[in-house]
Design an enzyme around this catalytic site. Structure first.
Site, PDB file in Angstrom:
ATOM      1  N   LYS A  30      98.078  31.143  24.191  1.00 29.78           N
ATOM      2  CA  LYS A  30      97.728  30.387  25.280  1.00 29.78           C
ATOM      3  C   LYS A  30      98.585  28.961  25.109  1.00 29.78           C
ATOM      4  CE  LYS A  30      94.356  27.427  24.454  1.00 29.78           C
ATOM      5  NZ  LYS A  30      94.382  25.814  24.673  1.00 29.78           N
ATOM      6  N   ASN A  31      98.908  28.390  24.152  1.00 32.81           N
ATOM      7  CA  ASN A  31      99.535  27.143  24.112  1.00 32.81           C
ATOM      8  C   ASN A  31     100.985  27.253  24.558  1.00 32.81           C
ATOM      9  OD1 ASN A  31      96.991  26.041  23.948  1.00 32.81           O
ATOM     10  ND2 ASN A  31      97.363  25.475  21.808  1.00 32.81           N
ATOM     11  N   ARG A 100      93.065  19.867  30.036  1.00 30.25           N
ATOM     12  CA  ARG A 100      94.096  18.773  29.879  1.00 30.25           C
ATOM     13  C   ARG A 100      95.390  19.189  30.128  1.00 30.25           C
ATOM     14  NH1 ARG A 100      92.611  14.468  27.735  1.00 30.25           N
ATOM     15  NH2 ARG A 100      94.849  14.135  27.136  1.00 30.25           N
ATOM     16  N   CYS A 124      87.432  13.994  26.441  1.00 29.38           N
ATOM     17  CA  CYS A 124      87.507  15.114  25.700  1.00 29.38           C
ATOM     18  C   CYS A 124      86.798  15.081  24.433  1.00 29.38           C
ATOM     19  CB  CYS A 124      88.824  15.487  25.183  1.00 29.38           C
ATOM     20  SG  CYS A 124      89.234  17.175  24.287  1.00 29.38           S
ATOM     21  N   ARG A 129      92.247  10.976  23.740  1.00 28.66           N
ATOM     22  CA  ARG A 129      93.681  11.676  24.110  1.00 28.66           C
ATOM     23  C   ARG A 129      94.416  11.377  25.202  1.00 28.66           C
ATOM     24  NH1 ARG A 129      92.210  18.214  24.095  1.00 28.66           N
ATOM     25  NH2 ARG A 129      94.801  18.353  23.700  1.00 28.66           N
ATOM     26  N   PRO A 130      95.055   9.893  25.040  1.00 33.69           N
ATOM     27  CA  PRO A 130      95.429   9.269  26.262  1.00 33.69           C
ATOM     28  C   PRO A 130      96.790  10.285  26.543  1.00 33.69           C
ATOM     29  CG  PRO A 130      96.217   8.280  23.942  1.00 33.69           C
ATOM     30  CD  PRO A 130      95.326   9.470  23.609  1.00 33.69           C
ATOM     31  N   ASP A 315      94.199  22.530  15.150  1.00 28.76           N
ATOM     32  CA  ASP A 315      93.395  23.751  15.765  1.00 28.76           C
ATOM     33  C   ASP A 315      92.686  24.778  14.853  1.00 28.76           C
ATOM     34  OD1 ASP A 315      95.621  23.507  18.379  1.00 28.76           O
ATOM     35  OD2 ASP A 315      93.952  22.106  18.046  1.00 28.76           O
ATOM     36  N   ILE A 337      95.051  14.226  13.226  1.00 29.51           N
ATOM     37  CA  ILE A 337      95.398  14.183  14.447  1.00 29.51           C
ATOM     38  C   ILE A 337      94.369  13.790  15.378  1.00 29.51           C
ATOM     39  CG2 ILE A 337      96.461  15.642  16.439  1.00 29.51           C
ATOM     40  CD1 ILE A 337      98.213  15.540  13.982  1.00 29.51           C
ATOM     41  N   ARG A 407      87.608  30.302  26.937  1.00 25.73           N
ATOM     42  CA  ARG A 407      88.750  29.370  27.416  1.00 25.73           C
ATOM     43  C   ARG A 407      90.140  29.843  26.358  1.00 25.73           C
ATOM     44  NH1 ARG A 407      88.411  23.292  27.779  1.00 25.73           N
ATOM     45  NH2 ARG A 407      90.672  23.586  28.497  1.00 25.73           N
TER      46      ARG A 407
HETATM   47  C1  EPZ Z   1      98.166  20.374  22.039  1.00 17.75           C
HETATM   48  O1  EPZ Z   1      97.610  19.213  22.722  1.00 17.75           O
HETATM   49  C2  EPZ Z   1      97.307  21.538  22.049  1.00 17.75           C
HETATM   50  N1  EPZ Z   1      97.150  22.088  23.491  1.00 17.75           N
HETATM   51  C3  EPZ Z   1      96.125  21.358  21.389  1.00 17.75           C
HETATM   52  O2  EPZ Z   1      95.351  22.445  21.137  1.00 17.75           O
HETATM   53  C4  EPZ Z   1      96.463  20.766  19.966  1.00 17.75           C
HETATM   54  O3  EPZ Z   1      95.235  20.395  19.405  1.00 17.75           O
HETATM   55  C5  EPZ Z   1      97.331  19.706  20.001  1.00 17.75           C
HETATM   56  O4  EPZ Z   1      98.678  19.991  20.633  1.00 17.75           O
HETATM   57  C6  EPZ Z   1      97.718  19.213  18.725  1.00 17.75           C
HETATM   58  O5  EPZ Z   1      98.414  20.222  17.962  1.00 17.75           O
HETATM   59  C7  EPZ Z   1      97.981  22.530  24.003  1.00 17.75           C
HETATM   60  O6  EPZ Z   1      99.136  22.949  23.696  1.00 17.75           O
HETATM   61  C8  EPZ Z   1      97.593  23.084  25.624  1.00 17.75           C
HETATM   62  P1  EPZ Z   1      99.178  16.080  21.196  1.00 17.75           P
HETATM   63  P2  EPZ Z   1      98.325  18.043  23.265  1.00 17.75           P
HETATM   64  O7  EPZ Z   1      99.609  15.353  22.695  1.00 17.75           O
HETATM   65  O8  EPZ Z   1      99.639  18.039  23.375  1.00 17.75           O
HETATM   66  C9  EPZ Z   1      98.139  11.493  20.884  1.00 17.75           C
HETATM   67  C10 EPZ Z   1      93.557  23.987  21.621  1.00 17.75           C
HETATM   68  O9  EPZ Z   1      92.587  24.155  20.716  1.00 17.75           O
HETATM   69  N2  EPZ Z   1      98.648  11.243  21.902  1.00 17.75           N
HETATM   70  O10 EPZ Z   1     100.218  17.015  20.496  1.00 17.75           O
HETATM   71  O11 EPZ Z   1      97.525  17.450  24.320  1.00 17.75           O
HETATM   72  C11 EPZ Z   1      96.847  12.333  20.856  1.00 17.75           C
HETATM   73  O12 EPZ Z   1      95.658  11.663  21.430  1.00 17.75           O
HETATM   74  C12 EPZ Z   1      94.087  22.637  21.815  1.00 17.75           C
HETATM   75  O13 EPZ Z   1      94.235  24.932  21.887  1.00 17.75           O
HETATM   76  C13 EPZ Z   1      98.895  10.037  22.200  1.00 17.75           C
HETATM   77  O14 EPZ Z   1      98.399   9.011  21.582  1.00 17.75           O
HETATM   78  O15 EPZ Z   1      98.042  17.063  21.812  1.00 17.75           O
HETATM   79  C14 EPZ Z   1      96.418  13.042  19.331  1.00 17.75           C
HETATM   80  O16 EPZ Z   1      95.929  12.176  18.526  1.00 17.75           O
HETATM   81  C15 EPZ Z   1      93.191  21.819  21.511  1.00 17.75           C
HETATM   82  N3  EPZ Z   1      99.450   9.597  23.584  1.00 17.75           N
HETATM   83  C16 EPZ Z   1      97.982  13.323  19.034  1.00 17.75           C
HETATM   84  O17 EPZ Z   1      98.680  12.520  19.873  1.00 17.75           O
HETATM   85  C17 EPZ Z   1      99.851  10.636  24.313  1.00 17.75           C
HETATM   86  O18 EPZ Z   1     100.433  10.460  25.438  1.00 17.75           O
HETATM   87  C18 EPZ Z   1      98.629  14.774  19.165  1.00 17.75           C
HETATM   88  O19 EPZ Z   1      98.349  15.122  20.439  1.00 17.75           O
HETATM   89  C19 EPZ Z   1      99.724  11.956  23.822  1.00 17.75           C
HETATM   90  C20 EPZ Z   1      99.218  12.423  22.446  1.00 17.75           C
END
Ligand code: EPZ
Length: 428
Positions: A30-31, A100, A124, A129-130, A315, A337, A407
């Site tokens: 999916k991701n 998202r 969320c 999740r900014p 995850d 995370i 999902r």
């Molecule tokens: C991806 O989300 C995955 N989603 C998530 O999987 C997964 O949990 C996550 O990566 C971490 O591995 C998809 O790929 C569609 P991040 P993403 O930006 O990219 C912070 C699932 O279950 N952050 O890597 O949105 C954030 O808050 C989903 O399949 C900022 O601070 O996650 C988090 O603490 C859930 N500012 C950390 O970074 C930003 O602009 C990592 O988030 C972006 C993120």
């Protein structure tokens, strides 16, 4: 992940204690699929993407691309994406609020259509999740971005390559890396993305972009270098297998004490997970794309800390917590995370687990047994943890709101039934 579905979609799972046996084939990721689908906005030519799982999130991304002028066929896990009209650049809240990942159309729209109006993702349940890193990176490439009335409004007359530091308070960001990478491939000159996410899904995206004609080096490392090109063509591509689905089945084998073979996944995408399962006492043999899991009767307690790839994936935190509820001793999980990603704790405790949570830490005191109960799914991975717990609990478990599972897991109950699980889907 806003709870917004009508009653009709409110199915539940009814699960009885089961042992699993046999082989399970893993679906496409999916991701990996979601950003690759967004990347098709970078070309007018036809793209054919195979191995795409048939999931609610994929269907949401299809709707978003259709709103943005794509014509899409989806059959037998193959997507054929063609250009219909390239004027639209607005991604409405009604679609983005359900997923998202839709925010990763921002980069491709700015790079290809020079403007974008993308709804900001809503709240969320797994935590704050900014999207500040996404916006920072795209602004550094030269995009003008304003936030108005819940929308991210962007304009990019011409994007210019730059050295961009993309590290955040929790380390690298997967989708921010994807967004900036997809914009940089059509920017003038060289871009260096420093503190880039190293996830296999980012490597898969880079390979797809290269098939379209992009010039990228260093994917899979914290420094990605992109040499911008004027235009990109179509591509025929197969997405990687879903390492999180594979890890979920490893957890289900551990929880139920079942000897399982998981096929079609890449063991090299799961090294930290396999390492952890071995520490819990399982015998794991990996041969080509087959992972054979032979857990020992009683699991050993371990400490787990979630980290960006190649660390232990957040995850899979919930699913492994469900296993540790039955371990012979005390385990600790540190969620680095999403420090609030513990919605499953209260539900597992309703099943007789003994978990105490404090901030980003959870202490799990292993018990001999869990007991079936009525529990509520809150998010995709927490729901999978409740399924694992239901498969090992005494008596009947009912999991409500399983649309969360739909999902991200393709035909989960059919796959489990194929392994001998006593699970059925019923209207709530
Ligand atoms: C991806 O989300 C995955 N989603 C998530 O999987 C997964 O949990 C996550 O990566 C971490 O591995 C998809 O790929 C569609 P991040 P993403 O930006 O990219 C912070 C699932 O279950 N952050 O890597 O949105 C954030 O808050 C989903 O399949 C900022 O601070 O996650 C988090 O603490 C859930 N500012 C950390 O970074 C930003 O602009 C990592 O988030 C972006 C993120």
């Amino acid at each position: 992940m806003t709870l917004w579905l009508g009653d009709g979609d409110m199915d539940k799972f009814v699960i009885q204690k089961s042992s699993l046996k046999g082989e399970i084939k893993i679906s496409g990721s999916k991701n990996a699929s979601l950003p690759i689908m967004a990347a098709t906005l970078l070309t007018d030519e036809e793209c054919r993407i195979s191995g795409v799982p048939n999931l609610a999130d994929i269907r949401t991304m299809i709707k978003i691309l259709e709103v943005l002028g794509k014509n899409i066929e989806f059959d037998n896990n193959v997507l054929i994406i063609r250009q219909k009209d390239k004027k639209s650049y607005v991604t409405p809240y009604r679609l983005v609020r359900t997923m998202r990942a839709s925010f990763c159309v921002l980069g491709p729209l700015l790079a290809r259509r020079k403007k974008a109006k993308v709804s900001l993702p809503g709240g969320c349940v797994i935590g704050v999740r900014p999207v500040d890193l996404h916006i920072k990176g795209l602004r550094e490439l030269g995009a003008k971005i304003a936030i108005q009335k819940g929308y991210c409004i962007g304009e990019a007359k011409s994007l210019r390559g730059k050295h961009i530091f993309l590290g955040g308070p929790f380390g690298s960001s997967v989708l921010a890396t994807a967004n900036v990478l997809m914009a940089a491939v059509l920017a003038r000159g060289e871009t260096n993305i420093e503190y880039a996410a190293c996830e296999p899904e980012i490597v898969n995206l880079a390979l797809f972009l290269k098939k379209m004609g992009a010039r990228i080096k260093g994917e899979g490392t914290p420094l990605i270098t992109v040499e911008g090109v004027d235009s990109l063509g179509g591509a025929d591509f197969k997405v990687i297998a879903d390492r999180i689905e594979a890890g979920t089945f490893i957890a289900m084998a551990l929880a139920t004490g079942s000897n399982l073979t998981i096929s079609g996944a890449n063991p090299f995408h799961l090294t930290s997970v396999i390492e952890t399962a071995r520490k819990m006492g399982a015998d794991i043999i990996c041969k080509n794309s087959r992972i054979n899991v032979k857990p020992k009767r009683v699991l050993s307690p371990v400490n787990i800390t979630t980290l960006p790839y190649p660390g232990f994936p957040t995850d899979l935190q919930a699913q492994f917590m469900a296993c540790l509820c039955l371990a012979d001793g005390i385990s600790m999980i540190t969620e680095k995370i999403y420090p609030d990603r513990f919605m499953h704790v209260a539900e597992l405790n309703r099943m007789g687990a003994h978990i105490q949570r404090s901030g980003p830490y959870a202490i799990i005191e292993g018990k001999k047994k869990l007991f079936g109960a009525e529990v509520m799914a809150s998010d995709l991975r927490a729901s999978a943890a409740l399924v694992a717990a239901g498969l090992v609990a005494e008596g009947k478990t009912q999991i409500l709101r399983i649309y969360h599972i739909d999902r991200g897991y393709e035909k989960l109950e059919d796959k489990l039934k194929g392994l001998g699980a006593k699970i059925k889907r019923e209207k709530q």
